[in-house]
Scaffold this active site. Structure first.
Site, short mmCIF file in Angstrom:
data_model
loop_
_atom_site.label_atom_id
_atom_site.label_comp_id
_atom_site.label_asym_id
_atom_site.label_seq_id
_atom_site.Cartn_x
_atom_site.Cartn_y
_atom_site.Cartn_z
N HIS A 22 -2.18 -5.55 1.63
CA HIS A 22 -3.48 -6.20 1.54
C HIS A 22 -3.25 -7.67 1.22
O HIS A 22 -2.31 -8.00 0.48
CB HIS A 22 -4.31 -5.57 0.40
CG HIS A 22 -5.52 -6.36 0.03
ND1 HIS A 22 -6.68 -6.31 0.76
CD2 HIS A 22 -5.75 -7.25 -0.98
CE1 HIS A 22 -7.57 -7.11 0.22
NE2 HIS A 22 -7.03 -7.70 -0.84
N ARG B 183 -2.16 -14.63 4.81
CA ARG B 183 -2.78 -13.85 5.89
C ARG B 183 -2.05 -14.06 7.22
O ARG B 183 -1.94 -13.15 8.03
CB ARG B 183 -4.27 -14.14 5.98
CG ARG B 183 -5.01 -13.45 4.82
CD ARG B 183 -6.46 -13.80 4.75
NE ARG B 183 -7.28 -13.15 5.75
CZ ARG B 183 -7.77 -11.90 5.66
NH1 ARG B 183 -7.46 -11.14 4.61
NH2 ARG B 183 -8.54 -11.40 6.60
N ASN C 287 -2.01 0.14 6.68
CA ASN C 287 -1.53 -1.15 7.22
C ASN C 287 -0.63 -1.92 6.26
O ASN C 287 -0.56 -3.14 6.31
CB ASN C 287 -2.71 -2.00 7.74
CG ASN C 287 -3.67 -2.41 6.65
OD1 ASN C 287 -3.54 -1.97 5.51
ND2 ASN C 287 -4.63 -3.24 6.98
N LYS D 256 0.83 -1.22 0.00
CA LYS D 256 0.00 0.00 0.00
C LYS D 256 0.86 1.27 0.00
O LYS D 256 2.07 1.22 0.26
CB LYS D 256 -0.93 -0.04 1.21
CG LYS D 256 -1.90 -1.23 1.17
CD LYS D 256 -2.92 -1.12 2.28
CE LYS D 256 -3.90 -2.29 2.24
NZ LYS D 256 -4.98 -2.12 3.23
N GLU E 295 -9.77 -10.36 -7.35
CA GLU E 295 -8.85 -9.23 -7.15
C GLU E 295 -7.67 -9.29 -8.13
O GLU E 295 -7.26 -8.27 -8.67
CB GLU E 295 -8.35 -9.22 -5.70
CG GLU E 295 -9.48 -8.88 -4.72
CD GLU E 295 -9.13 -9.09 -3.25
OE1 GLU E 295 -10.02 -8.83 -2.41
OE2 GLU E 295 -8.00 -9.50 -2.94
N TYR F 241 -12.45 -1.71 -3.66
CA TYR F 241 -12.96 -1.90 -2.31
C TYR F 241 -14.48 -1.72 -2.23
O TYR F 241 -15.01 -1.36 -1.18
CB TYR F 241 -12.26 -0.93 -1.36
CG TYR F 241 -10.87 -1.37 -0.94
CD1 TYR F 241 -10.67 -2.52 -0.17
CD2 TYR F 241 -9.75 -0.64 -1.30
CE1 TYR F 241 -9.41 -2.92 0.23
CE2 TYR F 241 -8.47 -1.04 -0.90
CZ TYR F 241 -8.32 -2.18 -0.13
OH TYR F 241 -7.07 -2.57 0.27
P1 CMP Z 1 -7.41 -4.58 3.68
O1 CMP Z 1 -7.00 -5.94 4.07
O2 CMP Z 1 -6.79 -3.98 2.48
O3 CMP Z 1 -9.00 -4.58 3.45
C1 CMP Z 1 -9.84 -3.50 3.77
C2 CMP Z 1 -9.10 -2.37 4.37
O4 CMP Z 1 -9.91 -1.42 5.03
C3 CMP Z 1 -8.21 -2.89 5.46
O5 CMP Z 1 -7.15 -3.60 4.89
C4 CMP Z 1 -7.84 -1.61 6.20
O6 CMP Z 1 -6.74 -0.95 5.58
C5 CMP Z 1 -9.08 -0.79 6.00
N1 CMP Z 1 -9.81 -0.72 7.26
C6 CMP Z 1 -10.41 -1.71 7.89
N2 CMP Z 1 -10.97 -1.24 9.04
C7 CMP Z 1 -10.68 0.07 9.10
C8 CMP Z 1 -10.97 1.11 10.04
N3 CMP Z 1 -11.66 0.86 11.14
N4 CMP Z 1 -10.51 2.35 9.78
C9 CMP Z 1 -9.81 2.60 8.64
N5 CMP Z 1 -9.50 1.65 7.71
C10 CMP Z 1 -9.93 0.41 7.95
#
Ligand code: CMP
Length: 138
Positions: free
Chosen positions: A116, A86, A113, A10, A127, A50
């Site tokens: 993904h 994961r 984070n 990311k 995806e 998303y």
């Molecule tokens: P990802 O695994 O890419 O899938 C969905 C994404 O939404 C997740 O990682 C986070 O980066 C984001 N996400 C999930 N929960 C929250 C939250 N509470 N606040 C902001 N971003 C979120």
């Protein structure tokens, strides 16, 4: 294909210069790269990717962040790829991620984070197909 998953490195991680270290950790964990692309998403493209989260309160923040800079998208192969990847990346919230996981090592918050990872075989295919044509994975 149960032996494939999809990942994105990311914008937080690419902008901090973590791309090489994250790819190194992925490859050392036994994944092989079947397709890879360095790309910057538009807000519209990030929203489509998303789409499943469109009604969530964090959707706007997620789309803005995911289109804020380049990402690396990749299809990865390994036995039990979705579950093993994961485990390798750790919990969505890096504060809860296990020691040694990619998110523990490189992520700063639940939104930013670092990586993904697909949550099912079905989503891994969807995806991967979002980013790559049949000509682009092997
Ligand atoms: P990802 O695994 O890419 O899938 C969905 C994404 O939404 C997740 O990682 C986070 O980066 C984001 N996400 C999930 N929960 C929250 C939250 N509470 N606040 C902001 N971003 C979120």
């Amino acid at each position: 294909m149960s032996n494939r998953t999809f990942t994105m490195i990311k914008p937080d991680a690419t902008s901090k210069g973590y791309t090489g270290a994250i790819l190194d950790q992925i490859i050392k964990a036994g994944f092989s790269v079947k397709a890879m692309k360095w790309i910057k998403l538009s807000e519209e493209q990030a929203g489509l990717f998303y789409n499943i989260h469109r009604e969530r309160p964090f959707f706007g923040e997620l789309v803005t962040f995911m289109s804020s800079g380049p990402i690396v998208a990749a299809i990865l192969e390994k036995d039990n790829a979705v579950a093993d990847f994961r485990t390798l990346i750790g919990a969505t919230n890096p504060a809860q991620a296990a020691e040694g996981t990619i998110r523990k090592n490189f992520a700063s918050s639940i939104g930013e984070n670092a990586v993904h990872g697909s949550d099912s075989n079905e989503n891994a295919t969807l995806e991967g197909d979002f980013f790559f044509s049949k000509l682009e994975h092997f």
